[in-house]
Design a protein around this motif. Sequence first.
Motif, PDB file in Angstrom:
ATOM      1  N   PRO A 123      -0.097  -5.889   5.064  1.00  0.00           N
ATOM      2  CA  PRO A 123       1.016  -5.856   4.122  1.00  0.00           C
ATOM      3  C   PRO A 123       2.158  -5.009   4.683  1.00  0.00           C
ATOM      4  O   PRO A 123       1.956  -4.147   5.536  1.00  0.00           O
ATOM      5  CB  PRO A 123       0.408  -5.216   2.870  1.00  0.00           C
ATOM      6  CG  PRO A 123      -0.787  -4.497   3.350  1.00  0.00           C
ATOM      7  CD  PRO A 123      -1.282  -5.218   4.545  1.00  0.00           C
ATOM      8  N   VAL A 151       3.897   7.255  -7.447  1.00  0.00           N
ATOM      9  CA  VAL A 151       2.735   6.510  -6.946  1.00  0.00           C
ATOM     10  C   VAL A 151       2.123   7.240  -5.752  1.00  0.00           C
ATOM     11  O   VAL A 151       0.901   7.411  -5.663  1.00  0.00           O
ATOM     12  CB  VAL A 151       3.135   5.071  -6.562  1.00  0.00           C
ATOM     13  CG1 VAL A 151       1.957   4.336  -5.954  1.00  0.00           C
ATOM     14  CG2 VAL A 151       3.668   4.344  -7.763  1.00  0.00           C
ATOM     15  N   MET A 164       5.168  -2.243   4.911  1.00  0.00           N
ATOM     16  CA  MET A 164       5.307  -0.874   4.428  1.00  0.00           C
ATOM     17  C   MET A 164       6.570  -0.818   3.576  1.00  0.00           C
ATOM     18  O   MET A 164       7.676  -0.749   4.108  1.00  0.00           O
ATOM     19  CB  MET A 164       5.434   0.075   5.627  1.00  0.00           C
ATOM     20  CG  MET A 164       4.249   0.056   6.555  1.00  0.00           C
ATOM     21  SD  MET A 164       2.924   1.034   5.913  1.00  0.00           S
ATOM     22  CE  MET A 164       3.177   2.547   6.795  1.00  0.00           C
ATOM     23  N   LEU A 207      -8.043   4.633  -2.069  1.00  0.00           N
ATOM     24  CA  LEU A 207      -9.294   4.081  -2.614  1.00  0.00           C
ATOM     25  C   LEU A 207     -10.374   4.014  -1.538  1.00  0.00           C
ATOM     26  O   LEU A 207     -11.565   4.151  -1.838  1.00  0.00           O
ATOM     27  CB  LEU A 207      -9.048   2.722  -3.280  1.00  0.00           C
ATOM     28  CG  LEU A 207      -8.957   1.427  -2.476  1.00  0.00           C
ATOM     29  CD1 LEU A 207     -10.326   0.816  -2.273  1.00  0.00           C
ATOM     30  CD2 LEU A 207      -8.078   0.434  -3.214  1.00  0.00           C
ATOM     31  N   VAL A 215      -2.123   3.420  -1.824  1.00  0.00           N
ATOM     32  CA  VAL A 215      -3.193   3.267  -2.816  1.00  0.00           C
ATOM     33  C   VAL A 215      -4.477   2.821  -2.140  1.00  0.00           C
ATOM     34  O   VAL A 215      -5.568   3.326  -2.429  1.00  0.00           O
ATOM     35  CB  VAL A 215      -2.757   2.265  -3.900  1.00  0.00           C
ATOM     36  CG1 VAL A 215      -3.853   2.106  -4.933  1.00  0.00           C
ATOM     37  CG2 VAL A 215      -1.469   2.701  -4.542  1.00  0.00           C
ATOM     38  N   ILE A 216      -4.346   1.880  -1.195  1.00  0.00           N
ATOM     39  CA  ILE A 216      -5.547   1.348  -0.548  1.00  0.00           C
ATOM     40  C   ILE A 216      -6.229   2.424   0.296  1.00  0.00           C
ATOM     41  O   ILE A 216      -7.466   2.560   0.281  1.00  0.00           O
ATOM     42  CB  ILE A 216      -5.195   0.104   0.291  1.00  0.00           C
ATOM     43  CG1 ILE A 216      -4.887  -1.059  -0.640  1.00  0.00           C
ATOM     44  CG2 ILE A 216      -6.339  -0.256   1.226  1.00  0.00           C
ATOM     45  CD1 ILE A 216      -4.299  -2.253   0.031  1.00  0.00           C
ATOM     46  N   LEU A 217      -5.433   3.209   1.010  1.00  0.00           N
ATOM     47  CA  LEU A 217      -6.040   4.289   1.790  1.00  0.00           C
ATOM     48  C   LEU A 217      -6.733   5.286   0.860  1.00  0.00           C
ATOM     49  O   LEU A 217      -7.843   5.759   1.152  1.00  0.00           O
ATOM     50  CB  LEU A 217      -4.988   4.986   2.640  1.00  0.00           C
ATOM     51  CG  LEU A 217      -4.533   4.174   3.864  1.00  0.00           C
ATOM     52  CD1 LEU A 217      -3.445   4.926   4.629  1.00  0.00           C
ATOM     53  CD2 LEU A 217      -5.711   3.878   4.790  1.00  0.00           C
ATOM     54  N   LEU A 239      -1.983   7.036 -11.602  1.00  0.00           N
ATOM     55  CA  LEU A 239      -1.568   5.863 -10.822  1.00  0.00           C
ATOM     56  C   LEU A 239      -1.335   4.669 -11.740  1.00  0.00           C
ATOM     57  O   LEU A 239      -0.327   3.963 -11.642  1.00  0.00           O
ATOM     58  CB  LEU A 239      -2.644   5.543  -9.792  1.00  0.00           C
ATOM     59  CG  LEU A 239      -2.312   4.374  -8.880  1.00  0.00           C
ATOM     60  CD1 LEU A 239      -1.316   4.798  -7.834  1.00  0.00           C
ATOM     61  CD2 LEU A 239      -3.550   3.821  -8.226  1.00  0.00           C
ATOM     62  N   VAL A 247     -11.249  -1.006   2.982  1.00  0.00           N
ATOM     63  CA  VAL A 247      -9.809  -0.820   3.179  1.00  0.00           C
ATOM     64  C   VAL A 247      -9.219  -2.034   3.881  1.00  0.00           C
ATOM     65  O   VAL A 247      -8.200  -2.590   3.456  1.00  0.00           O
ATOM     66  CB  VAL A 247      -9.552   0.465   3.989  1.00  0.00           C
ATOM     67  CG1 VAL A 247      -8.120   0.511   4.475  1.00  0.00           C
ATOM     68  CG2 VAL A 247      -9.851   1.676   3.132  1.00  0.00           C
ATOM     69  N   SER A 254      -1.638   8.809  -5.580  1.00  0.00           N
ATOM     70  CA  SER A 254      -2.558   8.457  -4.510  1.00  0.00           C
ATOM     71  C   SER A 254      -3.056   9.703  -3.810  1.00  0.00           C
ATOM     72  O   SER A 254      -4.226   9.811  -3.443  1.00  0.00           O
ATOM     73  CB  SER A 254      -1.870   7.545  -3.490  1.00  0.00           C
ATOM     74  OG  SER A 254      -1.386   6.394  -4.120  1.00  0.00           O
ATOM     75  N   TRP A 304      -0.236   0.342   0.624  1.00  0.00           N
ATOM     76  CA  TRP A 304      -0.882   1.086   1.706  1.00  0.00           C
ATOM     77  C   TRP A 304      -1.454   2.417   1.202  1.00  0.00           C
ATOM     78  O   TRP A 304      -2.632   2.706   1.423  1.00  0.00           O
ATOM     79  CB  TRP A 304       0.111   1.366   2.839  1.00  0.00           C
ATOM     80  CG  TRP A 304       0.182   0.274   3.830  1.00  0.00           C
ATOM     81  CD1 TRP A 304       1.023  -0.790   3.806  1.00  0.00           C
ATOM     82  CD2 TRP A 304      -0.619   0.114   5.001  1.00  0.00           C
ATOM     83  NE1 TRP A 304       0.804  -1.606   4.877  1.00  0.00           N
ATOM     84  CE2 TRP A 304      -0.202  -1.070   5.631  1.00  0.00           C
ATOM     85  CE3 TRP A 304      -1.660   0.855   5.567  1.00  0.00           C
ATOM     86  CZ2 TRP A 304      -0.783  -1.533   6.798  1.00  0.00           C
ATOM     87  CZ3 TRP A 304      -2.219   0.398   6.736  1.00  0.00           C
ATOM     88  CH2 TRP A 304      -1.793  -0.791   7.346  1.00  0.00           C
ATOM     89  N   CYS A 316      -9.071  -4.957   1.529  1.00  0.00           N
ATOM     90  CA  CYS A 316      -7.991  -4.833   0.551  1.00  0.00           C
ATOM     91  C   CYS A 316      -6.648  -5.094   1.196  1.00  0.00           C
ATOM     92  O   CYS A 316      -5.786  -5.776   0.625  1.00  0.00           O
ATOM     93  CB  CYS A 316      -7.984  -3.420  -0.033  1.00  0.00           C
ATOM     94  SG  CYS A 316      -9.170  -3.205  -1.311  1.00  0.00           S
ATOM     95  N   LEU A 317      -6.451  -4.555   2.405  1.00  0.00           N
ATOM     96  CA  LEU A 317      -5.166  -4.740   3.075  1.00  0.00           C
ATOM     97  C   LEU A 317      -4.933  -6.215   3.368  1.00  0.00           C
ATOM     98  O   LEU A 317      -3.839  -6.739   3.139  1.00  0.00           O
ATOM     99  CB  LEU A 317      -5.142  -3.935   4.380  1.00  0.00           C
ATOM    100  CG  LEU A 317      -5.000  -2.422   4.207  1.00  0.00           C
ATOM    101  CD1 LEU A 317      -5.126  -1.711   5.534  1.00  0.00           C
ATOM    102  CD2 LEU A 317      -3.662  -2.093   3.556  1.00  0.00           C
ATOM    103  N   ILE A 373      -5.670  11.425  -5.856  1.00  0.00           N
ATOM    104  CA  ILE A 373      -6.946  10.706  -5.746  1.00  0.00           C
ATOM    105  C   ILE A 373      -7.641  11.054  -4.442  1.00  0.00           C
ATOM    106  O   ILE A 373      -8.824  11.445  -4.403  1.00  0.00           O
ATOM    107  CB  ILE A 373      -6.718   9.178  -5.833  1.00  0.00           C
ATOM    108  CG1 ILE A 373      -6.189   8.796  -7.210  1.00  0.00           C
ATOM    109  CG2 ILE A 373      -7.993   8.419  -5.525  1.00  0.00           C
ATOM    110  CD1 ILE A 373      -5.727   7.367  -7.302  1.00  0.00           C
TER     111      ILE A 373
END
Lengths: 143, 128, 757
Positions: free
Chosen positions: C577, C586, C579, B9, B5-7, C623, C686, C590, B3, C689-690, C593
């Motif tokens: 996915p 990590v 939580m 990106l 990482v995806i947010l 990451l 997003v 994030s 979650w 990807c999710l 980034i």
Amino acid sequence: MTSRAHMAEIFMRGLYPLLLIASVVILFRGHNAPGGGFIGGLMAVAASASYALVFNATNALNRLPCAPVRLAGIGILLALLSGVPAISQGLPYLTHPWWTINLFQVELAASTVMLFDLGVYLAVWGTIGGSCLLLIHSIEGEA
Amino acid sequence: MSWAVILALGTVITAGIYLALSRDLFRCLIGLALLGNGINLMLFTSGRLNSLSPPIIPAGDTVLGATANPLAQALVLTAIVISFAMLCFSLILAIRIVQENRSDDTIALREAEPHSNDPLKPIIEDEP
Amino acid sequence: MDNPEQNQTSKKGPDSTLFHLAIPTLLFSCLVWWLFYQPLPWSFQIAWVPSLNIGFSVFVDGLSAQFLLMISGIGCLVFLYGTGYLAGHKKANHVFLLLLLFMLAMIGAVVSDNLIVLFVFWELTSVLSFLLVGFNHEEENNRKSAQQAMLITGSGGLCLLLGCILLGQIAGTYSIQLLIARAPLFINDPRLFWALGFVFIGAFTKSAQFPFHFWLPNAMAAPTPVSAYLHSATMVKLGIYLLARLDPAFSDLFFWEVSLITVGIFTAVIAAIQTIYERDLKRILAWSTIATLGTLVMLVGMPGEGAALATAALFFAHALYKAPLFFVAGNLDHGAGTRQIDCLTGMRRYMPWTATAAFFAAISMAGLPLTFGFVAKDIINLAKSQANLLQLVSYAAFFVNVVSVAVAAIAAIHIFWGQDTIPRKAQPHEANLRMLFPPLVLAATGLLFGLRPALIDPLLGLAAQSMAPGLDPNKVDLSYDAIPVIEATFGTLALGLFTYLRWDWLHNKFNRLQAIQKRGPESWYNAVLETLPLVAVRSTRVFQNGMLPRYLLTLIATVAALLATLLAASGLNWQWPEMESLPFPVLGASMVIAAGALATFRVSDHLILLLVGGMVGYGSALLFLFTGAPDLALTQFVVETIFVVVVAAVLVKLRSFRNETAKVPPEKRFRPLHFLVAASFGSVFVILCLLVSALPFDPALTDFYGARSLLDANGRNVVNIILVDFRALDTLGEISVLGFGLLAAYPLLKQIREKRR
């Protein structure tokens, strides 16, 4: 020339070969540990780029083994040719056979895969390093 | 953990597109860099983030255990190098364009593009 | 004609006459001989596109046979006539080639049992019609007419294709015969309405039905043999042929019956009114052809076996009288130099044989007894009395008949009898034998079948059976004895003659209708044709506005919308996915980034922007480091460093990225539209990807590399082994791309350097 810039040049002269040696080590240890042709090549680019910053791009270009386009060409050619021995052994192109070479009583494992990795290293150094150095070179004006 | 990482990106891709739409050519360039970065991250996460150990076969073993996905990493590694090479080329191209057009305003860069009051068909002049 | 070059070609005339006639005559005689011995229906199959279930299946029954005879028989006469009409014309051979191709395309269309194959031949005839109408393309008018014919029948053809595909989907077959056999199974399918609607548009455009009728009179720009062949005897009947073919499948449908009868009779009436409005003989004939085509469509729509027989008879009768009349118009054009009926009177003296042909064709058209036209009219009246038609339809049909009698009278009486009072430059002369033979033969055939209808009984019976399978062809008897319909015929005749006598008066009356005609379908067509370029200009300037950021905006918005639509339509079960617990490094990476990315929105200085952008790269490197990808971390780290260092060096060396002469203020203003598009693009990614992360992972490939890496390639770093061994060819390709990149950059770098000197 200030003494600080002079210091940096002396420092860089020593650092450059060290960085290159490190990049080659990373290149060859890549088979079994993090590293490899791409990373090694990029390390070499980093060495060239820092050299260009301390001196200038012309000097950095001169410190390359040969002209960037030729460097990249040799790299690609090496990678291309590394697949050929496999054909002579009846294997598909780019299969990498392994041999054990007895050199000065030391058993050394060698394979065409090393040539391939070296090719990648040279190609990355030549293309990316070359374009960065040439870019800085071209906007430096006369040098 | 995907979650977060995806947010992240998603933010990178949004920022990349926003910058790419700018009138300032340099911002477009940085936008391109961010976009490449975001897509690399996307490729990486699509290989799943199940394990934190690197995909290296430990000495003594012959088979890879439960580690991070090596396939996604191999793909992303080449993608990083390629997108960097493309970025270098874009930088060179951008410098050349600015040099030629004497402007870095993307709206002013219309050497091959018409103005809104240009006629649709080129006016054909009679041959002498 | 006094061009020496043209005279030279005309000397070769007699030789090429035989040459041009050879193929059609051979075809016709073979067909007659074959039909004589071959019991119908006859079918034959060749696979063509088996994967799409499209085969060249030939199916010849009575209806096809009737068309085959008309196509090849009239074709022979048209070729013969053409050798006379086009003698000495420098492009005569061109016309003959096109006519021959057209003939073959028509034959292909009427023998094909597959809807798609039929469509292909159908479109071929449209294209050939375009080439033939535009034959004299130096004239702007001809070009316009050709374009009109092409656009209307061509777009109708596309509708037909759509209709055929829909029909094929509904019926599960493209074979017409299978479709007819399976019709009861799908007759209640609601999609049939659309399928038939599109087929109707195709057929109506081809057969010049309202509101697509106006192309046919304009197509009279074609040379007369072409008009006689394509625009009267064969091609325009192709649409009705298709309707007649499908008739057994759908004749019980209320929709089928109502639309065909309405459109048919409406077209006939409109065309009849327009006929009176014309002064050019060829255009008069064209309008009266449309009236007949309308009657035919109506007959196809009418239920009952009588209507089927009437359709077959009218097909034949019309070909036998209208084609010679067209030939007559051509002869007048040739001999007297005009087709205007005001300038043509008393031609009997100069052109006795043409007058004879015109007379016999005209009495058939008027439906006088002892002609085949009479037989056809008789059957039609019988069919109308059998079918429970609205009184209105009967009146309309009566009106159409009256006008056709009047047209016949014009062609036979007005033009050839009376005194020639009009001053002319040259004395009119009779046409040569090659132009006299065809109309005479056709008119005589009409007379023969009128006197001995039994000769044609079997063929018409078989043709009618194709449209009404219940009909027994052996019981068809065309001998006429129905007294009441004869009375009706005489009523038509009397009124028709009256119309003929008051033609000029009516013409002037109808002139007032011009205002209505100006707002008719042809003006709609012209309006569309004029609007299209304007729309094209406007839309081109909207989309091609020359502003690169707008192009990019359009592209990205489109891609985002497409992706969102695909996601919504994919039918994925929207599973997110879980939580999981988040390792601190990590989460930290994030956040670095995201923070770097967010900061770029607010930064305008180039150097700071570069560093903030670098933050995203270094965050990614972190990451990678914390998620088990040391190779990636190392690569990303080095790449980011090189990028920041090199770009910073460039910025410093150039003092500023932008050229000193151009001063665009750094952009600080927030752009909401751009942000909206960017944010929706990012959101789509997003979500994508999710969704992907929530899907179960297929480890097959990963496990393979993990298992074979050490054993096959003797290496422990699986990532590197994949790159240099398993997927070495890909890597080779990649470094080649790098090499090409350098080669592409090289000239640019050289230019930059030269320019700065």
